[in-house]
Design a protein around this motif. Structure first.
Motif, mmCIF file in Angstrom:
data_model
loop_
_atom_site.group_PDB
_atom_site.id
_atom_site.type_symbol
_atom_site.label_atom_id
_atom_site.label_comp_id
_atom_site.label_asym_id
_atom_site.label_seq_id
_atom_site.Cartn_x
_atom_site.Cartn_y
_atom_site.Cartn_z
ATOM 1 N N PHE A 1 0.848 -1.188 0.000
ATOM 2 C CA PHE A 1 0.000 0.000 0.000
ATOM 3 C C PHE A 1 0.881 1.234 0.000
ATOM 4 O O PHE A 1 1.750 1.392 0.860
ATOM 5 N N ARG A 2 0.693 2.083 -0.981
ATOM 6 C CA ARG A 2 1.451 3.325 -1.105
ATOM 7 C C ARG A 2 0.489 4.493 -0.878
ATOM 8 O O ARG A 2 -0.155 4.966 -1.819
ATOM 9 N N PRO A 3 0.386 4.970 0.357
ATOM 10 C CA PRO A 3 -0.623 5.993 0.655
ATOM 11 C C PRO A 3 -0.400 7.316 -0.074
ATOM 12 O O PRO A 3 -1.369 7.952 -0.485
ATOM 13 N N TRP A 4 0.850 7.742 -0.256
ATOM 14 C CA TRP A 4 1.080 9.035 -0.915
ATOM 15 C C TRP A 4 0.736 8.986 -2.394
ATOM 16 O O TRP A 4 0.257 9.988 -2.957
ATOM 17 N N ARG A 5 0.944 7.854 -3.029
ATOM 18 C CA ARG A 5 0.538 7.716 -4.431
ATOM 19 C C ARG A 5 -0.976 7.777 -4.538
ATOM 20 O O ARG A 5 -1.535 8.424 -5.437
ATOM 21 N N THR A 6 -1.650 7.125 -3.584
ATOM 22 C CA THR A 6 -3.112 7.140 -3.575
ATOM 23 C C THR A 6 -3.645 8.546 -3.314
ATOM 24 O O THR A 6 -4.577 8.996 -3.988
ATOM 25 N N VAL A 7 -3.054 9.260 -2.370
ATOM 26 C CA VAL A 7 -3.482 10.628 -2.073
ATOM 27 C C VAL A 7 -3.259 11.536 -3.278
ATOM 28 O O VAL A 7 -4.102 12.375 -3.596
ATOM 29 N N ARG A 8 -2.148 11.342 -3.971
ATOM 30 C CA ARG A 8 -1.875 12.149 -5.173
ATOM 31 C C ARG A 8 -2.924 11.885 -6.249
ATOM 32 O O ARG A 8 -3.447 12.828 -6.864
ATOM 33 N N ARG A 9 -3.288 10.628 -6.453
ATOM 34 C CA ARG A 9 -4.312 10.301 -7.452
ATOM 35 C C ARG A 9 -5.664 10.881 -7.059
ATOM 36 O O ARG A 9 -6.394 11.419 -7.901
ATOM 37 N N ILE A 10 -6.008 10.764 -5.782
ATOM 38 C CA ILE A 10 -7.290 11.295 -5.302
ATOM 39 C C ILE A 10 -7.330 12.806 -5.482
ATOM 40 O O ILE A 10 -8.347 13.365 -5.907
ATOM 41 N N THR A 11 -6.228 13.488 -5.188
ATOM 42 C CA THR A 11 -6.168 14.935 -5.328
ATOM 43 C C THR A 11 -6.346 15.356 -6.781
ATOM 44 O O THR A 11 -7.059 16.325 -7.071
ATOM 45 N N ILE A 12 -5.733 14.635 -7.691
ATOM 46 C CA ILE A 12 -5.871 14.962 -9.114
ATOM 47 C C ILE A 12 -7.314 14.784 -9.570
ATOM 48 O O ILE A 12 -7.894 15.669 -10.212
ATOM 49 N N VAL A 13 -7.916 13.653 -9.227
ATOM 50 C CA VAL A 13 -9.306 13.392 -9.644
ATOM 51 C C VAL A 13 -10.239 14.421 -9.013
ATOM 52 O O VAL A 13 -11.127 14.976 -9.684
ATOM 53 N N ALA A 14 -10.069 14.704 -7.721
ATOM 54 C CA ALA A 14 -10.935 15.666 -7.039
ATOM 55 C C ALA A 14 -10.776 17.067 -7.636
ATOM 56 O O ALA A 14 -11.770 17.787 -7.803
ATOM 57 N N SER A 15 -9.556 17.442 -7.985
ATOM 58 C CA SER A 15 -9.326 18.773 -8.554
ATOM 59 C C SER A 15 -9.965 18.917 -9.933
ATOM 60 O O SER A 15 -10.546 19.959 -10.242
#
Length: 92
Positions: free
Chosen positions: A48-62
């Protein structure tokens, strides 16, 4: 629109995007070819790579939030556009 409203709406898009992003890119230990830890569920992610997941979520949300703001500004889709059965006619 008030800045507090913008922050709250972005937070909603962020939370919604979490459920969109989490299922993608996850591989189990069997798929990744790594041994499982004793007691680990078969469906648990291998790594599990939490920072990669957070980066993807931030891009989609933005992106979704940007589309929301553009729709708010230009009015591409309104309540009347989504009124399929004619029950949202303006009061005269």
């Amino acid at each position: 629109m008030q800045p507090v409203s913008l922050i709250a709406i972005y937070a909603l898009f962020f939370a919604f995007s979490t459920f969109l992003v989490l299922p993608f890119g996850v591989r189990t230990a069997d798929e990744a070819g790594v041994p499982r830890v004793p007691g680990q569920a078969e469906s648990a992610p291998a790594e599990f790579r939490p920072w990669r997941t957070v980066r993807r979520i931030t891009i989609v949300a933005s992106v979704l939030f940007g589309l929301f703001l553009l729709n708010y500004r230009y009015g591409w889709v309104t309540a009347e556009t989504l009124d399929v059965f004619g029950g949202m006619k303006p009061v005269e």
